[in-house]
Design a protein around this motif. Structure first.
Motif, PDB file in Angstrom:
ATOM      1  N   THR A  26       0.917  -1.305   0.113  1.00 29.17           N
ATOM      2  CA  THR A  26       0.001  -0.012  -0.059  1.00 29.17           C
ATOM      3  C   THR A  26       0.796   1.128   0.001  1.00 29.17           C
ATOM      4  N   ILE A  27       0.588   2.209  -0.873  1.00 35.13           N
ATOM      5  CA  ILE A  27       1.211   3.600  -1.221  1.00 35.13           C
ATOM      6  C   ILE A  27       0.417   4.416  -0.962  1.00 35.13           C
ATOM      7  N   LYS A  28       0.561   5.389  -0.229  1.00 36.93           N
ATOM      8  CA  LYS A  28      -0.244   6.753  -0.275  1.00 36.93           C
ATOM      9  C   LYS A  28       0.481   7.670  -0.932  1.00 36.93           C
ATOM     10  N   LEU A  29      -0.110   8.323  -1.947  1.00 40.75           N
ATOM     11  CA  LEU A  29       0.511   9.313  -2.782  1.00 40.75           C
ATOM     12  C   LEU A  29       0.469  10.797  -2.212  1.00 40.75           C
ATOM     13  N   PRO A  30       1.228  11.671  -2.518  1.00 41.99           N
ATOM     14  CA  PRO A  30       1.291  13.097  -1.994  1.00 41.99           C
ATOM     15  C   PRO A  30      -0.242  13.628  -1.907  1.00 41.99           C
ATOM     16  N   ASP A  31      -0.515  14.419  -0.797  1.00 46.94           N
ATOM     17  CA  ASP A  31      -1.828  14.744  -0.430  1.00 46.94           C
ATOM     18  C   ASP A  31      -2.981  14.198   0.137  1.00 46.94           C
ATOM     19  N   GLY A  32      -2.543  12.744   0.098  1.00 42.04           N
ATOM     20  CA  GLY A  32      -3.853  11.854   0.429  1.00 42.04           C
ATOM     21  C   GLY A  32      -5.047  11.281  -0.381  1.00 42.04           C
ATOM     22  N   THR A  33      -4.839  11.977  -1.651  1.00 50.09           N
ATOM     23  CA  THR A  33      -6.355  11.767  -2.366  1.00 50.09           C
ATOM     24  C   THR A  33      -6.210  10.400  -2.926  1.00 50.09           C
ATOM     25  N   ILE A  34      -4.971   9.984  -3.242  1.00 44.95           N
ATOM     26  CA  ILE A  34      -4.916   8.623  -3.957  1.00 44.95           C
ATOM     27  C   ILE A  34      -3.894   7.661  -3.255  1.00 44.95           C
ATOM     28  N   GLU A  35      -4.503   6.491  -3.383  1.00 43.90           N
ATOM     29  CA  GLU A  35      -3.982   5.239  -2.571  1.00 43.90           C
ATOM     30  C   GLU A  35      -3.341   4.237  -3.488  1.00 43.90           C
ATOM     31  N   LEU A  36      -2.663   3.702  -3.693  1.00 40.95           N
ATOM     32  CA  LEU A  36      -2.170   2.436  -4.607  1.00 40.95           C
ATOM     33  C   LEU A  36      -2.091   1.329  -3.640  1.00 40.95           C
ATOM     34  N   LYS A  37      -2.793   0.271  -4.223  1.00 45.08           N
ATOM     35  CA  LYS A  37      -2.563  -1.103  -3.628  1.00 45.08           C
ATOM     36  C   LYS A  37      -1.976  -1.827  -4.537  1.00 45.08           C
ATOM     37  N   VAL A  38      -0.610  -2.120  -4.450  1.00 43.42           N
ATOM     38  CA  VAL A  38       0.322  -2.707  -5.444  1.00 43.42           C
ATOM     39  C   VAL A  38       0.270  -4.301  -5.233  1.00 43.42           C
ATOM     40  N   PRO A  39      -0.322  -5.216  -5.971  1.00 42.23           N
ATOM     41  CA  PRO A  39      -0.390  -6.607  -5.705  1.00 42.23           C
ATOM     42  C   PRO A  39       0.779  -7.318  -6.096  1.00 42.23           C
ATOM     43  N   ALA A  40       0.987  -8.556  -5.933  1.00 39.15           N
ATOM     44  CA  ALA A  40       2.140  -9.317  -6.211  1.00 39.15           C
ATOM     45  C   ALA A  40       1.935  -9.516  -7.840  1.00 39.15           C
ATOM     46  N   GLY A  41       3.066  -9.436  -8.456  1.00 44.48           N
ATOM     47  CA  GLY A  41       3.066  -9.487 -10.000  1.00 44.48           C
ATOM     48  C   GLY A  41       3.213  -7.835 -10.391  1.00 44.48           C
ATOM     49  N   PHE A  42       3.100  -6.776  -9.546  1.00 46.86           N
ATOM     50  CA  PHE A  42       3.635  -5.626 -10.131  1.00 46.86           C
ATOM     51  C   PHE A  42       4.322  -4.908  -9.108  1.00 46.86           C
ATOM     52  N   LYS A  43       5.063  -3.559  -9.511  1.00 42.68           N
ATOM     53  CA  LYS A  43       5.918  -2.830  -8.600  1.00 42.68           C
ATOM     54  C   LYS A  43       5.706  -1.643  -8.986  1.00 42.68           C
ATOM     55  N   PHE A  44       5.870  -0.572  -8.117  1.00 43.81           N
ATOM     56  CA  PHE A  44       6.019   0.864  -8.050  1.00 43.81           C
ATOM     57  C   PHE A  44       7.037   1.635  -8.012  1.00 43.81           C
ATOM     58  N   LEU A  45       7.536   2.683  -9.024  1.00 42.47           N
ATOM     59  CA  LEU A  45       8.575   3.520  -8.939  1.00 42.47           C
ATOM     60  C   LEU A  45       8.259   4.881  -8.765  1.00 42.47           C
ATOM     61  N   ASP A  46       8.930   5.141  -7.782  1.00 42.93           N
ATOM     62  CA  ASP A  46       8.508   6.878  -7.502  1.00 42.93           C
ATOM     63  C   ASP A  46       8.581   7.773  -8.258  1.00 42.93           C
ATOM     64  N   ALA A  47       8.240   8.998  -7.784  1.00 43.72           N
ATOM     65  CA  ALA A  47       8.143  10.081  -8.976  1.00 43.72           C
ATOM     66  C   ALA A  47       9.403  10.631  -9.241  1.00 43.72           C
ATOM     67  N   ALA A  48      10.318  10.508  -8.515  1.00 41.78           N
ATOM     68  CA  ALA A  48      11.757  11.169  -8.908  1.00 41.78           C
ATOM     69  C   ALA A  48      12.329  10.262  -9.872  1.00 41.78           C
ATOM     70  N   GLN A  49      12.314   8.993  -9.330  1.00 43.61           N
ATOM     71  CA  GLN A  49      12.909   7.943 -10.558  1.00 43.61           C
ATOM     72  C   GLN A  49      12.240   7.899 -11.812  1.00 43.61           C
ATOM     73  N   SER A  50      10.800   8.058 -11.868  1.00 39.49           N
ATOM     74  CA  SER A  50      10.091   7.964 -12.920  1.00 39.49           C
ATOM     75  C   SER A  50      10.438   9.080 -13.683  1.00 39.49           C
ATOM     76  N   GLN A  51      10.720  10.507 -13.181  1.00 40.07           N
ATOM     77  CA  GLN A  51      11.052  11.449 -14.083  1.00 40.07           C
ATOM     78  C   GLN A  51      12.125  11.477 -14.935  1.00 40.07           C
ATOM     79  N   LYS A  52      13.178  10.823 -14.294  1.00 40.30           N
ATOM     80  CA  LYS A  52      14.540  10.430 -14.761  1.00 40.30           C
ATOM     81  C   LYS A  52      14.272   9.419 -15.882  1.00 40.30           C
ATOM     82  N   VAL A  53      13.338   8.358 -15.968  1.00 35.01           N
ATOM     83  CA  VAL A  53      13.370   7.282 -16.841  1.00 35.01           C
ATOM     84  C   VAL A  53      12.559   8.227 -17.736  1.00 35.01           C
TER      85      VAL A  53
END
Length: 333
Positions: free
Chosen positions: A49-76
């Protein structure tokens, strides 16, 4: 990361100068794999479970997926895939075995647009064939803006998957087949929009057209990864205090949601071309060096071939002297 890539190129360059063409190509492929592996290994992912800035959105990343944060994503997105920077990017969702430079992998770019409450009354009335024509007609003006900003033109080839709106869950999704510049490798942009009380959660799948079936198969799982938190869902809308968006469902598909942040309605997956471009610099230097080396070798051969001729002239008999002239070295009696 750039320093690491350039270091690998330096090693390639120093060895390849002395290699033949076949060996150089094999080395280039090995270098490319090293660069890709290095980039993939440098990424740090999150799950659960990942809470994104300001608490409006929540991610529940299940097995089979993974999340890359904003700073690294900007670089990609900017350094490796060649897209314009965007402050709206909140992160990226990858399949478990994927990565930004993994062959056959894709990613969903996660962002949020606080445009207000989007009314969906028009969803059943939209003619998406007519909308496709409108999108193509609007290409020219948008591409002029892109060119001014130093980016390639984008051409809408057609729907890779026609727009579909799930009215019960307030989720809209569709897929566009796009051509960047004159590239023959078409890009797939699979858009998912989850409607909320004060805006829209945006998921854009970035892939190649070959990966369409893979993305489609994962859509049912991905659309349930990201959700609005309690108090921010579509059903929490309060007409007395909440702003209504200027956009409709059709406007979201058309990409007008992004007009306020520029005309970058799509994201390109150009990682391999960027890395190949970096390697090409090394290859160009290598070819220039080799050409110079060949020229110097040719000059040396020509000089070497000229040496016997000089020796021959030095050893040639002197021009015969006149009979009246005394012969050198003979005593006169």
């Amino acid at each position: 990361m750039k320093k690491a890539i350039l270091s690998l190129i330096a090693v390639f360059f120093s060895i390849a100068v002395w290699a033949n063409e076949e060996d150089s190509l094999a080395m280039e492929k090995a270098l490319m794999k090293q660069v890709y592996d290095s980039i993939n290994a440098s990424m740090k992912y999150s799950t659960g479970t990942i809470k994104l800035p300001d608490g409006t959105i929540e991610l529940k990343v299940p097995a089979g997926f993974k999340f890359l944060d904003a700073a690294q994503s900007q670089k990609v997105l900017t350094e490796f895939w060649g897209n314009p920077p965007s402050k709206e990017t909140l992160g990226m969702i990858f399949p478990e075995n994927g990565g930004p430079m993994t062959e056959g992998s894709y990613a969903f770019v996660v962002s949020y647009e606080s445009i207000g409450y989007v009314k969906d009354e028009d969803a059943d009335k939209i003619n998406y064939d007519d909308l496709l024509k409108d999108l193509r007609e609007g290409e020219k003006a948008e591409n002029e803006e892109r060119k001014k900003a130093g980016y390639e033109a984008i051409h809408m080839i057609g729907w890779a998957s026609k727009p579909f709106y799930d009215k019960e869950n307030k989720i809209l999704h569709w897929a566009k087949e796009l051509q960047f510049g004159t590239s023959t490798d078409h890009t797939l942009n699979y858009g998912v929009r989850i409607l909320g009380r004060k805006g829209v959660l945006v998921l854009n799948a970035v892939a190649t057209m070959d990966e369409l079936n893979l993305v489609k198969a994962d859509i049912p799982k991905v659309i349930h990864i990201a959700n609005f938190t309690s108090g921010n869902t579509y059903s929490d809308f309060n007409p007395d205090v909440d702003e209504v968006a200027a956009w409709t469902i059709g406007g979201l598909v058309a990409g007008k949601i992004l007009t306020k942040v520029g005309l970058w309605a799509v994201i390109a997956k150009f990682g391999k071309f960027i890395v190949l471009g970096i390697i090409a610099i090394g290859g160009w230097l290598f070819s220039r060096f080799r050409k110079k080396k060949e020229e110097q070798t040719e000059e040396y051969i020509q000089e070497a071939e000229a040496v016997p001729a000089v020796a021959e002239v030095a050893q040639a008999p002197e021009t015969p002297q006149s009979p009246e002239a005394p012969q050198g070295g003979t005593d006169q009696k």
